[in-house]
Design a protein around this motif. Structure first.
Motif, PDB file in Angstrom:
ATOM      1  N   ALA A  56     -52.025 -14.735 -26.420  1.00  0.00           N
ATOM      2  CA  ALA A  56     -53.051 -14.736 -25.368  1.00  0.00           C
ATOM      3  C   ALA A  56     -53.877 -13.457 -25.459  1.00  0.00           C
ATOM      4  N   ILE A  57     -55.173 -13.602 -25.171  1.00  0.00           N
ATOM      5  CA  ILE A  57     -56.116 -12.480 -25.239  1.00  0.00           C
ATOM      6  C   ILE A  57     -56.902 -12.445 -23.931  1.00  0.00           C
ATOM      7  N   GLN A  58     -57.033 -11.266 -23.351  1.00  0.00           N
ATOM      8  CA  GLN A  58     -57.866 -11.138 -22.156  1.00  0.00           C
ATOM      9  C   GLN A  58     -59.090 -10.276 -22.453  1.00  0.00           C
ATOM     10  N   CYS A  59     -60.271 -10.727 -22.015  1.00  0.00           N
ATOM     11  CA  CYS A  59     -61.502  -9.947 -22.174  1.00  0.00           C
ATOM     12  C   CYS A  59     -62.020  -9.575 -20.793  1.00  0.00           C
ATOM     13  N   ARG A  60     -62.357  -8.309 -20.633  1.00  0.00           N
ATOM     14  CA  ARG A  60     -62.901  -7.881 -19.338  1.00  0.00           C
ATOM     15  C   ARG A  60     -64.434  -7.965 -19.393  1.00  0.00           C
ATOM     16  N   VAL A  61     -64.984  -9.013 -18.803  1.00  0.00           N
ATOM     17  CA  VAL A  61     -66.444  -9.128 -18.740  1.00  0.00           C
ATOM     18  C   VAL A  61     -66.902  -8.330 -17.519  1.00  0.00           C
ATOM     19  N   THR A  62     -67.782  -7.361 -17.767  1.00  0.00           N
ATOM     20  CA  THR A  62     -68.223  -6.468 -16.687  1.00  0.00           C
ATOM     21  C   THR A  62     -69.739  -6.576 -16.494  1.00  0.00           C
ATOM     22  N   THR A  63     -70.199  -6.108 -15.336  1.00  0.00           N
ATOM     23  CA  THR A  63     -71.646  -6.062 -15.088  1.00  0.00           C
ATOM     24  C   THR A  63     -72.160  -4.705 -15.554  1.00  0.00           C
ATOM     25  N   GLU A  64     -72.021  -4.484 -16.848  1.00  0.00           N
ATOM     26  CA  GLU A  64     -72.464  -3.225 -17.449  1.00  0.00           C
ATOM     27  C   GLU A  64     -73.431  -3.548 -18.573  1.00  0.00           C
TER      28      GLU A  64
END
Ligand code: ADP
Length: 459
Positions: free
Chosen positions: A343-351
């Motif tokens: 499993a892979i988690q990506c942190r999508v940010t408002t940057e």
């Protein structure tokens, strides 16, 4: 045993929603708190009840108002408080005051938290049980002279760290003796400003390590198990961006050794509830303990996906007094935990990656997410009409993907992040896709310098 009827979440955003969901599934009523600035935030509508706190305080201070939160909890007949991550999650005073008020703090008790939540004290615990640590001082350094002496002894580069630091902040790398004094003084004043405490310590700076951490969970009777490791080496300015499990860089022997060392530290304090033991691993596969996070972490999702264990529900159950081997939890032994796939988690940010990752704010006009088989989305602000304020963390949505092997999970993550459409506000989604498609990432072989050493990821 104490059966919780009402749980208050002393947090906001995605992690508050995550905890409300766990409570709802356990049949527990949920109580949210929110600041003035969060009046219109979605997360509070996901709880059964919600209350304004910190009326006359700032947006961050509201979530740190210990007395007010405890008073509210008592008034509303709350049995337990879940602190999430950040804010009061590692505040020993808060944990202690909850205990004194007869409210269960969903986490370790304040004594364990004090021993393990502090970056210097936890290293002492690790050393006592024979777990390797990064060479460093055992007390905050008081003068430039102390810093110089240590650096002279262990050699450059060295790292200055704020004892109270967190979230990748309050760290400075020093490569030459002539920079040490300046860096020490700035680190100190920066730490004072950011964390209110100017305690600084110094340790050897490890070049190009991997960040490997081990999830542990313990009950109130001294039983503790690990839920294997996560590789969190993909970082920007010491902050995690993408995390995955299992690691691709460890041999079976190394994996067993690192997980066993994590358990040694947890057992040393009879650790209870969820915690993460963090290590750096050098190019030769040697691991060194760096710190312990006595709380749930942002990246707990990947561990849940491969183990099938709901970590937040387990936290709530052990806080109620259930044993790990109870039928409700079902973890009679370490062998009961068998990770499946990747499993892979990506942190999508408002940057905005084009503007040095400056946070973007404003209204989201269009929002379409990419769900589907093998994808899990955790967020709180991703919908059309949502207003992203400048006051809080810029995490928009955590995209977690699960697959039978690493590449399967990776391709699912790419597909999901590509499907994500956000208009009206900038995000780092294209940057995330560049990382996921990079040849080094595909081999699962990134070290902590990967992002800074590959500027083409910004294109
Ligand atoms: P925080 O509490 O702010 O997250 P950590 O101590 O967990 O800080 O460190 C965060 C990251 O900083 C690590 O994953 C690693 O990339 C880097 N780091 C910390 N200590 C060292 C060190 N001694 N040498 C090299 N990198 C380090």
């Amino acid at each position: 045993m104490r059966n919780f009827k009402r749980v208050l979440v002393a947090n906001r955003g995605e992690i508050a929603i995550r905890i409300f969901r766990a409570c709802a599934e356990l049949g527990i009523r949920t109580v949210a708190i929110y600041s003035n600035e969060d009046k219109c935030s979605l997360f509070r509508t996901k709880a059964d009840e919600s209350y304004l706190i910190g009326k006359n305080q700032g947006p961050i201070e509201a979530y740190l108002s210990i007395e007010e939160i405890i008073d509210l909890a008592l008034k509303k007949g709350v049995d337990a408080i879940h602190p999430g991550y950040g804010f009061l999650a590692e505040n020993t005073e808060f944990a202690k005051k909850c205990e004194e008020a007869g409210i269960e703090f969903i986490g370790p008790n304040h004594i364990m938290m004090d021993k393990l939540g502090d970056k210097i004290k936890s290293k002492i615990v690790a050393k006592e049980v024979g777990v390797p640590t990064i060479p460093g001082v055992e007390k905050p350094i008081k003068s430039e002279q102390d810093a110089k002496e240590f650096a002279g002894f262990c050699g450059y580069p060295v790292m200055l760290k704020a004892a109270a630091g967190g979230g990748g902040r309050g760290m400075r790398i020093v490569t030459r003796e002539e920079d040490l004094i300046n860096e020490f003084n700035s680190a100190r004043s920066e730490a004072k400003k950011a964390f209110g405490i100017d305690d600084i310590f110094i340790e050897k700076y490890l070049e190009k390590p991997k960040h490997i951490e081990v999830q542990v969970i313990g009950d109130k009777y001294g039983n503790v198990v690990h839920l294997h490791e996560r590789d969190c080496s993909i970082q920007r300015r010491h902050q995690k961006v993408i995390e995955f499990t299992p690691s691709l860089c460890l041999t079976d022997e190394q994996r067993t050794a690192i997980c066993e060392d994590a358990l040694k530290i947890a057992r040393a304090v009879n650790y209870r509830n969820a915690g993460t033991i963090e290590f750096l691993v050098d190019a030769h596969g040697n691991h060194y303990f760096i710190e312990m996070n006595p709380r749930i972490q942002v990246e707990h999702t990947v561990t849940e996906m491969v183990t099938g264990i709901d970590l937040v529900q387990t936290q709530i159950l052990v806080a109620q007094g259930y044993r790990l081997d109870s039928p409700e939890i079902g973890l009679a032994s370490q062998e009961d935990i068998k990770p499946r796939g990747y499993a892979i988690q990506c942190r999508v940010t408002t940057e905005d990656p084009a503007n040095n990752f400056a946070p973007d704010t404003g209204r989201i006009d269009v929002y379409r997410s990419g769900s589907g088989f093998g994808i899990r989305l955790d967020g709180a602000e991703g919908f059309a009409g949502s207003v992203i304020s400048p006051y809080y963390d810029s995490l928009l949505v955590k995209v977690s993907a699960q697959g039978r092997d690493f590449d399967d999970a990776r391709r699912k993550a790419v597909r999901s992040v590509k499907e994500l459409t956000v208009n009206g506000i900038k995000t780092n989604a294209a940057f995330i896709i560049n990382v996921l498609n990079h040849e080094i990432f595909k081999k699962g072989d990134c070290d902590t310098g990967f992002i800074s050493n590959n500027p083409e990821l910004l294109n």
